[in-house]
Motif scaffolding. Structure first.
Motif, PDB file in Angstrom:
ATOM      1  N   ARG A  52      -1.867  12.448  -1.492  1.00 14.47           N
ATOM      2  CA  ARG A  52      -2.913  11.787  -2.263  1.00 14.47           C
ATOM      3  C   ARG A  52      -2.329  10.756  -3.234  1.00 14.47           C
ATOM      4  N   LEU A  53      -1.188  11.061  -3.804  1.00 16.37           N
ATOM      5  CA  LEU A  53      -0.561  10.109  -4.718  1.00 16.37           C
ATOM      6  C   LEU A  53      -0.058   8.891  -3.959  1.00 16.37           C
ATOM      7  N   ARG A  54       0.528   9.119  -2.793  1.00 20.72           N
ATOM      8  CA  ARG A  54       0.999   8.001  -1.963  1.00 20.72           C
ATOM      9  C   ARG A  54      -0.177   7.101  -1.588  1.00 20.72           C
ATOM     10  N   GLU A  55      -1.270   7.703  -1.164  1.00 21.63           N
ATOM     11  CA  GLU A  55      -2.463   6.937  -0.797  1.00 21.63           C
ATOM     12  C   GLU A  55      -3.000   6.155  -1.989  1.00 21.63           C
ATOM     13  N   PHE A  56      -3.010   6.783  -3.157  1.00 15.86           N
ATOM     14  CA  PHE A  56      -3.527   6.148  -4.368  1.00 15.86           C
ATOM     15  C   PHE A  56      -2.757   4.871  -4.682  1.00 15.86           C
ATOM     16  N   ILE A  57      -1.439   4.910  -4.510  1.00 16.55           N
ATOM     17  CA  ILE A  57      -0.600   3.750  -4.819  1.00 16.55           C
ATOM     18  C   ILE A  57      -0.667   2.714  -3.700  1.00 16.55           C
ATOM     19  N   VAL A  58      -0.580   3.171  -2.454  1.00 14.47           N
ATOM     20  CA  VAL A  58      -0.600   2.255  -1.316  1.00 14.47           C
ATOM     21  C   VAL A  58      -1.879   1.429  -1.296  1.00 14.47           C
ATOM     22  N   GLU A  59      -3.019   2.036  -1.651  1.00 13.55           N
ATOM     23  CA  GLU A  59      -4.295   1.353  -1.563  1.00 13.55           C
ATOM     24  C   GLU A  59      -4.589   0.481  -2.785  1.00 13.55           C
ATOM     25  N   GLY A  60      -3.593   0.272  -3.632  1.00 10.58           N
ATOM     26  CA  GLY A  60      -3.706  -0.732  -4.668  1.00 10.58           C
ATOM     27  C   GLY A  60      -4.399  -0.302  -5.938  1.00 10.58           C
ATOM     28  N   ASN A  61      -4.551   1.006  -6.166  1.00 10.68           N
ATOM     29  CA  ASN A  61      -5.160   1.454  -7.405  1.00 10.68           C
ATOM     30  C   ASN A  61      -4.265   1.193  -8.614  1.00 10.68           C
ATOM     31  N   LEU A  62      -2.982   0.984  -8.364  1.00  9.99           N
ATOM     32  CA  LEU A  62      -2.029   0.551  -9.390  1.00  9.99           C
ATOM     33  C   LEU A  62      -1.324  -0.688  -8.866  1.00  9.99           C
ATOM     34  N   GLY A  63      -1.318  -1.735  -9.666  1.00 12.29           N
ATOM     35  CA  GLY A  63      -0.710  -2.979  -9.231  1.00 12.29           C
ATOM     36  C   GLY A  63       0.801  -2.930  -9.268  1.00 12.29           C
TER      37      GLY A  63
END
Length: 267
Positions: A52-63
């Protein structure tokens, strides 16, 4: 469809407890004969947090360059900092984030030159994988890739970028697996994590329909693989990565340095 900034599918609900661990049960207790040993429960939770953390970052939720807000993410995922920090260590090894001594973590920003170089290496690895896969792939393995392709096309028609990207990456991984070459697989894995976020963001290119272009290229990939046309598939895959490289570099350059989509959060 793409999600609003700062949102991730199911992100507001806590990560479900692994099977056999009832909510409110004492630590280490089991619920019925199907319960798993405690170490398996911990491992399952770790894998879920990591995914879930990987997905959160990959999908651009953090620039790119953004600080990773540990407290906010713990609340969002319903976890303590220990499993979160263990997941951050794995993502650091994959090249998605940088760990800062005593200062938490930041999303790794990839410079334009590095993107060009990494995509060229990935293009070469995938080109070789395609050639070898055409020599070695079984009918069953091809059929599995074909099913993924059709699923991916359905996500594309619905503008579901999350589902599309999941199938897309699975197709590329399956082609590498079909090459049946351990050193190639190891080299591919070492670069794949570093480019995962850039590959996702390439589909968001505002200047041209890169997403539609990528879908057409995948039609060519499937057709060449079906015909076991190794040299042709090798060329298509290299061109596919080259085209994605341009879109990814443009997207990376367009994001302000240290721009945080999730703001106002201290580590």
């Amino acid at each position: 469809m793409t999600r609003p900034e700062g949102e991730s599918e199911g992100a507001d609900s806590p990560i479900p407890l692994p099977a056999g661990h009832a909510a409110g049960s004492p630590a280490g207790s089991v619920a019925g004969p199907a319960a798993k040993p405690r170490e398996n429960l911990v491992h399952s939770l770790h894998d879920e947090v990591l995914a879930r953390l990987r997905e959160f970052i990959v999908e651009g939720n953090l620039g790119p360059g953004a600080r990773v807000p540990e407290r906010l993410l713990c609340e969002r995922f319903g976890i303590s900092r220990t499993p979160l920090r263990e997941a951050l260590k794995v993502l650091a090894s994959e090249g998605l984030i940088d760990l800062l001594p005593n200062r938490g973590a930041r999303v790794r920003r990839i410079g334009e030159r590095e993107i060009v170089e990494l995509f060229d290496v990935m293009g070469g690895l995938e080109a070789l994988a395609g050639r070898l896969a055409c020599e070695r792939i079984s009918d069953e393995a091809y059929a599995a890739i074909e099913r993924l392709h059709h699923d991916m096309y359905g996500h594309y028609l619905r503008r579901d970028l999350h589902g599309y990207f999941t199938c897309n990456q699975a197709i590329h991984d399956r082609i590498v697996q079909a090459a049946d070459n351990a050193p190639l697989s190891a080299a591919y894995a070492s670069f794949a994590g570093r480019l995962r976020r850039a590959r996702y963001s390439a589909n968001l290119d505002a200047n041209r329909d890169r997403w539609g272009e990528a879908m057409r290229e995948h039609e060519e990939i499937l057709d060449a693989l079906r015909r076991r046309a190794g040299a042709e598939l090798s060329d298509i895959l290299f061109r596919h990565l080259r085209n994605k490289r341009k879109a990814a570099a443009d997207r990376e350059a367009a994001v302000p340095a240290l721009g945080e989509i999730v703001a106002g959060e201290s580590a």
